[in-house]
Write a protein that holds these residues in place. Sequence first.
Motif, PDB file in Angstrom:
ATOM      1  N   UNK A 173       4.431   2.132   1.945  1.00 13.71           N
ATOM      2  CA  UNK A 173       5.466   3.068   1.495  1.00 13.71           C
ATOM      3  C   UNK A 173       4.917   4.494   1.561  1.00 13.71           C
ATOM      4  N   UNK A 174       5.668   5.358   2.227  1.00 12.19           N
ATOM      5  CA  UNK A 174       5.253   6.749   2.372  1.00 12.19           C
ATOM      6  C   UNK A 174       6.452   7.656   2.126  1.00 12.19           C
TER       7      UNK A 174
ATOM      8  N   UNK B 180      -7.018   2.026   7.997  1.00 12.25           N
ATOM      9  CA  UNK B 180      -6.324   2.875   7.029  1.00 12.25           C
ATOM     10  C   UNK B 180      -5.191   2.107   6.346  1.00 12.25           C
ATOM     11  N   UNK B 181      -4.838   2.485   5.120  1.00 11.52           N
ATOM     12  CA  UNK B 181      -3.786   1.757   4.390  1.00 11.52           C
ATOM     13  C   UNK B 181      -2.452   1.693   5.126  1.00 11.52           C
ATOM     14  N   UNK B 182      -2.140   2.740   5.892  1.00 15.30           N
ATOM     15  CA  UNK B 182      -0.849   2.773   6.585  1.00 15.30           C
ATOM     16  C   UNK B 182      -0.911   2.393   8.050  1.00 15.30           C
TER      17      UNK B 182
ATOM     18  N   UNK C 209       0.880  -1.160   0.000  1.00  9.51           N
ATOM     19  CA  UNK C 209       0.000   0.000   0.000  1.00  9.51           C
ATOM     20  C   UNK C 209       0.924   1.218   0.000  1.00  9.51           C
ATOM     21  N   UNK C 210       0.463   2.334  -0.505  1.00  8.87           N
ATOM     22  CA  UNK C 210       1.376   3.469  -0.630  1.00  8.87           C
ATOM     23  C   UNK C 210       0.638   4.797  -0.679  1.00  8.87           C
ATOM     24  N   UNK C 211       1.346   5.854  -0.305  1.00 11.47           N
ATOM     25  CA  UNK C 211       0.854   7.214  -0.487  1.00 11.47           C
ATOM     26  C   UNK C 211       1.103   7.622  -1.940  1.00 11.47           C
TER      27      UNK C 211
ATOM     28  N   UNK D 278       4.146  -9.848  -6.256  1.00  7.79           N
ATOM     29  CA  UNK D 278       3.962  -8.584  -5.535  1.00  7.79           C
ATOM     30  C   UNK D 278       2.645  -7.991  -6.001  1.00  7.79           C
ATOM     31  N   UNK D 279       1.790  -7.620  -5.043  1.00  3.65           N
ATOM     32  CA  UNK D 279       0.481  -7.059  -5.359  1.00  3.65           C
ATOM     33  C   UNK D 279       0.375  -5.669  -4.756  1.00  3.65           C
ATOM     34  N   UNK D 280      -0.008  -4.708  -5.581  1.00  4.33           N
ATOM     35  CA  UNK D 280      -0.107  -3.315  -5.136  1.00  4.33           C
ATOM     36  C   UNK D 280      -1.565  -2.918  -4.927  1.00  4.33           C
TER      37      UNK D 280
END
Length: 213
Positions: free
Chosen positions: A124-125, A168-170, A9-11, A103-105
């Motif tokens: 990842x942020x 939340x994703x993060x 997961x990412x910003x 790898x899955x995004x």
Amino acid sequence: MKHFVVTIQRQFGSMGRPIAKRMSEILGVEFYDRDIVEAAAKRLEMPVDVVKEEEERAKPQPSSDRFLRMCFPLSDGTNSTQDEIFRVQKSVIEEIAKRESCIIVGRCSDFILGNRPDCMHIFIYAPYKQRVYYSIHELGLGDKEARHMIHEVDKARRSYHMQYAGFAPGDPRFKHLLIDSSLFGIEGTAQYLAEGVRRKFADDPEETETHGI
């Protein structure tokens, strides 16, 4: 290496997608992101653009009770089309994870595969200024557009994730690693994370001795 699945997961603007793509190249496995949308669209006999649009329309949800979300993952915050898209994407993700190391995004993959011991979940942020910089210099956006996209895409991703995962994703409670991509840059972050995957899923601990971080 053992069978593994890495979810990321990412910003927006943290360069999470290019990092994930580079990780897949380093590790020699497939990378899934938009392919999941395309597979879902094909099964639902919908245009890809419609599936993408519906994904972005999930309403913010106040509940963060994961137990309730697992029991009742679909609520009045979405419509039947959105719920069906989620169900199909969930099925696609589960099939991919069972079939191969990869790898899955995005797309709540961390939640969908949350109970699998062969998974590693990463967020990842990056600092806001760095995200603006990456958006301009790596993604080719103008300054105003970059700032708008950071706000809007992050909001949409958080709403979608809260709607279907209930967190939340993060949220660090559901992640093995959270990393600031500005620390090592795109290539350095990909190399660092790939080495972490090797260490986590090595058949033999001695395998990791030939790969220094």
